[in-house]
Enzyme design. Structure first.
Site, PDB file in Angstrom:
ATOM      1  N   GLN A 104       0.849  -1.197   0.000  1.00  0.00           N
ATOM      2  CA  GLN A 104       0.000   0.000   0.000  1.00  0.00           C
ATOM      3  C   GLN A 104       0.881   1.243   0.000  1.00  0.00           C
ATOM      4  O   GLN A 104       0.378   2.357  -0.039  1.00  0.00           O
ATOM      5  CB  GLN A 104      -0.865   0.035   1.263  1.00  0.00           C
ATOM      6  CG  GLN A 104      -1.877  -1.087   1.347  1.00  0.00           C
ATOM      7  CD  GLN A 104      -2.571  -1.071   2.694  1.00  0.00           C
ATOM      8  OE1 GLN A 104      -3.469  -0.267   2.939  1.00  0.00           O
ATOM      9  NE2 GLN A 104      -2.169  -1.942   3.585  1.00  0.00           N
ATOM     10  N   ASN A 105       2.188   1.028   0.102  1.00  0.00           N
ATOM     11  CA  ASN A 105       3.081   2.174   0.206  1.00  0.00           C
ATOM     12  C   ASN A 105       3.291   2.832  -1.150  1.00  0.00           C
ATOM     13  O   ASN A 105       3.342   2.165  -2.182  1.00  0.00           O
ATOM     14  CB  ASN A 105       4.430   1.750   0.794  1.00  0.00           C
ATOM     15  CG  ASN A 105       4.281   1.353   2.248  1.00  0.00           C
ATOM     16  OD1 ASN A 105       3.248   1.643   2.853  1.00  0.00           O
ATOM     17  ND2 ASN A 105       5.277   0.694   2.801  1.00  0.00           N
ATOM     18  N   HIS A 122      -1.717   1.504  -4.027  1.00  0.00           N
ATOM     19  CA  HIS A 122      -2.065   2.923  -3.918  1.00  0.00           C
ATOM     20  C   HIS A 122      -1.169   3.805  -4.774  1.00  0.00           C
ATOM     21  O   HIS A 122      -1.013   4.992  -4.506  1.00  0.00           O
ATOM     22  CB  HIS A 122      -2.044   3.356  -2.444  1.00  0.00           C
ATOM     23  CG  HIS A 122      -3.085   2.624  -1.627  1.00  0.00           C
ATOM     24  ND1 HIS A 122      -3.030   2.514  -0.267  1.00  0.00           N
ATOM     25  CD2 HIS A 122      -4.211   1.968  -2.008  1.00  0.00           C
ATOM     26  CE1 HIS A 122      -4.083   1.803   0.159  1.00  0.00           C
ATOM     27  NE2 HIS A 122      -4.797   1.457  -0.881  1.00  0.00           N
ATOM     28  N   CYS A 130      -1.151  14.119 -15.518  1.00  0.00           N
ATOM     29  CA  CYS A 130      -2.081  15.250 -15.580  1.00  0.00           C
ATOM     30  C   CYS A 130      -3.382  14.884 -14.864  1.00  0.00           C
ATOM     31  O   CYS A 130      -3.885  13.772 -15.007  1.00  0.00           O
ATOM     32  CB  CYS A 130      -2.350  15.589 -17.050  1.00  0.00           C
ATOM     33  SG  CYS A 130      -3.627  16.856 -17.241  1.00  0.00           S
ATOM     34  N   CYS A 162       0.137  20.898 -17.323  1.00  0.00           N
ATOM     35  CA  CYS A 162       0.221  19.881 -18.374  1.00  0.00           C
ATOM     36  C   CYS A 162       0.593  20.564 -19.692  1.00  0.00           C
ATOM     37  O   CYS A 162       0.125  21.656 -19.977  1.00  0.00           O
ATOM     38  CB  CYS A 162      -1.120  19.181 -18.506  1.00  0.00           C
ATOM     39  SG  CYS A 162      -1.162  17.930 -19.805  1.00  0.00           S
TER      40      CYS A 162
HETATM   41  P1  NAD Z   1      -1.361   3.129   8.751  1.00  0.00           P
HETATM   42  O1  NAD Z   1      -0.598   4.395   8.981  1.00  0.00           O
HETATM   43  O2  NAD Z   1      -2.827   3.154   8.828  1.00  0.00           O
HETATM   44  O3  NAD Z   1      -0.875   2.008   9.784  1.00  0.00           O
HETATM   45  C1  NAD Z   1       0.473   1.741  10.005  1.00  0.00           C
HETATM   46  C2  NAD Z   1       0.585   0.434  10.760  1.00  0.00           C
HETATM   47  O4  NAD Z   1       1.963   0.139  10.896  1.00  0.00           O
HETATM   48  C3  NAD Z   1      -0.006   0.483  12.190  1.00  0.00           C
HETATM   49  O5  NAD Z   1      -0.814  -0.651  12.386  1.00  0.00           O
HETATM   50  C4  NAD Z   1       1.231   0.450  13.073  1.00  0.00           C
HETATM   51  O6  NAD Z   1       1.007  -0.243  14.288  1.00  0.00           O
HETATM   52  C5  NAD Z   1       2.208  -0.303  12.208  1.00  0.00           C
HETATM   53  N1  NAD Z   1       3.622  -0.027  12.478  1.00  0.00           N
HETATM   54  C6  NAD Z   1       4.171   1.116  12.967  1.00  0.00           C
HETATM   55  N2  NAD Z   1       5.506   0.988  13.028  1.00  0.00           N
HETATM   56  C7  NAD Z   1       5.793  -0.254  12.571  1.00  0.00           C
HETATM   57  C8  NAD Z   1       7.015  -0.970  12.382  1.00  0.00           C
HETATM   58  N3  NAD Z   1       8.191  -0.422  12.674  1.00  0.00           N
HETATM   59  N4  NAD Z   1       6.948  -2.234  11.882  1.00  0.00           N
HETATM   60  C9  NAD Z   1       5.754  -2.801  11.576  1.00  0.00           C
HETATM   61  N5  NAD Z   1       4.574  -2.161  11.732  1.00  0.00           N
HETATM   62  C10 NAD Z   1       4.602  -0.902  12.214  1.00  0.00           C
HETATM   63  O7  NAD Z   1      -0.828   2.583   7.349  1.00  0.00           O
HETATM   64  P2  NAD Z   1      -1.530   1.764   6.211  1.00  0.00           P
HETATM   65  O8  NAD Z   1      -2.289   0.618   6.790  1.00  0.00           O
HETATM   66  O9  NAD Z   1      -0.472   1.492   5.209  1.00  0.00           O
HETATM   67  O10 NAD Z   1      -2.631   2.746   5.560  1.00  0.00           O
HETATM   68  C11 NAD Z   1      -2.486   4.115   5.441  1.00  0.00           C
HETATM   69  C12 NAD Z   1      -2.436   4.677   4.034  1.00  0.00           C
HETATM   70  O11 NAD Z   1      -1.407   5.626   4.033  1.00  0.00           O
HETATM   71  C13 NAD Z   1      -2.088   3.727   2.923  1.00  0.00           C
HETATM   72  O12 NAD Z   1      -2.903   4.025   1.861  1.00  0.00           O
HETATM   73  C14 NAD Z   1      -0.669   4.072   2.533  1.00  0.00           C
HETATM   74  O13 NAD Z   1      -0.534   4.061   1.119  1.00  0.00           O
HETATM   75  C15 NAD Z   1      -0.491   5.488   2.978  1.00  0.00           C
HETATM   76  N6  NAD Z   1       0.859   5.811   3.494  1.00  0.00           N
HETATM   77  C16 NAD Z   1       1.971   5.356   2.834  1.00  0.00           C
HETATM   78  C17 NAD Z   1       3.230   5.645   3.323  1.00  0.00           C
HETATM   79  C18 NAD Z   1       4.440   5.151   2.559  1.00  0.00           C
HETATM   80  O14 NAD Z   1       4.349   4.942   1.366  1.00  0.00           O
HETATM   81  N7  NAD Z   1       5.573   4.915   3.221  1.00  0.00           N
HETATM   82  C19 NAD Z   1       3.382   6.403   4.487  1.00  0.00           C
HETATM   83  C20 NAD Z   1       2.218   6.860   5.128  1.00  0.00           C
HETATM   84  C21 NAD Z   1       0.956   6.536   4.631  1.00  0.00           C
HETATM   85 ZN    ZN Z   2      -3.377  17.214 -19.525  1.00  0.00          ZN
END
Ligand code: NAD
Ligand code: ZN
Length: 270
Positions: A104-105, A122, A130, A162
């Site tokens: 999801q990152n 995501h 754009c 764009c």
């Molecule tokens: P979330 O922020 O809702 O939850 C994060 C989870 O990670 C929590 O359950 C927490 O307990 C756990 N956590 C914290 N530290 C940890 C560690 N060191 N090791 C393992 N687990 C740990 O995140 P989500 O469920 O990914 O959903 C949030 C949305 O935010 C997603 O859509 C995501 O794409 C986006 N997001 C992405 C990033 C990124 O790309 N790095 C950063 C922030 C949010």
């Molecule tokens: Zn355009």
């Protein structure tokens, strides 16, 4: 130091037997790289904004300069960060066995550690396009430092325009309420159903439809194990829930499977 003795027995035996593994990761995966999760407090100028409200089409409509500035700041943070021991352990595992990484990152830390990512559910921060005609954009982005530049806090910043229409350039992420990239969810669903073990690392499991993937796996008879320092909705349903962080648990698991050779860790990815 986490030893093999602390690895949940169900996990170790399922991992030893598994022909295919699917790993679902969330923001917690990158937390130990210094990339904040949404639940961590934002810093500096951004502390007064709620990320869940900035990551929406409505926020973009209302105030694109604010949202673009926030994304530039996030991109700077990711560029200044390095993959952690958890990302590296998954890449090492993927060189030894079929490991499908579904994330999801929106960062690129799995790729920079050497993993091939099956699905970015995501999207990706820097897959700019754009907002009107969807043409991908690879032109200059004012305010974006080179990869080794400082992770400074910026504030609002006008997005580039764009070249093909009157639209503006937006980040390549999926905002709350938007559809996932075509095919990403189906690829992820196929991977969890085809796996012999599903590991769910660092996600609160609150964001739909990614949150349904562990259920699809369990419905297909695939064991699901969670790695998260905190309890989540999944904790009760999973075959095991390991209260450890990604950068501690994953290297311990991969070391238990393959031994802890430094040479092996430095092997380049295929
Ligand atoms: P979330 O922020 O809702 O939850 C994060 C989870 O990670 C929590 O359950 C927490 O307990 C756990 N956590 C914290 N530290 C940890 C560690 N060191 N090791 C393992 N687990 C740990 O995140 P989500 O469920 O990914 O959903 C949030 C949305 O935010 C997603 O859509 C995501 O794409 C986006 N997001 C992405 C990033 C990124 O790309 N790095 C950063 C922030 C949010
Ligand atoms: Zn355009």
């Amino acid at each position: 130091m986490t030893s093999a003795a602390q690895i949940p027995a169900v996990l170790l035996s399922a991992a030893r037997r598994a022909g295919r593994i699917a790993v679902l990761t969330g923001a917690g995966m990158s937390a130990e790289s210094g990339v904040p999760t949404f639940r961590d407090a934002q810093t500096g100028w951004w502390a007064r904004f709620d990320p869940a409200e900035l990551a929406t089409p409505q926020a973009w409509q209302r105030d694109p300069d604010l949202v673009w500035g926030w994304y530039l700041n996030r991109i700077r943070g990711v560029r200044a960060a390095q993959p952690n021991a958890g990302h590296r352990a998954l890449a090492r595992w993927g060189r030894r066995a079929p490991v499908d990484v579904v994330t999801q990152n929106v960062d690129d830390l799995h790729e920079r550690a050497g993993s091939r990512v099956l699905a970015h559910l995501h999207g990706a921060l820097t897959a700019f396009r754009c907002d009107s005609c969807a043409t991908p954009f690879d032109g200059p982005v004012p305010g974006l430092p080179p990869a080794d530049g400082p992770a400074e806090v910026t504030d609002r910043m006008p997005p580039p325009r764009c070249a093909h229409c009157p639209g503006q350039i937006r980040p390549g992420v999926v905002w709350f309420g938007e559809a996932l990239p075509p095919g990403a969810f189906d690829d992820a669903a196929d991977a969890v159903r085809a796996a012999d073990l599903v590991l769910v690392v660092g996600t609160s499991g609150l964001v739909f439809p990614a949150s349904t993937l562990p259920d699809l796996a369990q419905a297909a008879g695939v064991p699901v194990v969670e790695i998260n320092p905190e309890q989540t909705d999944l904790s009760r349903r999973a075959e095991a829930s390991w209260r450890a962080t990604a950068a501690v648990a994953l290297p311990a698991l991969v070391d238990a499977l393959y031994g802890s050779s430094e040479d092996d860790r430095l092997e380049p990815a295929d």
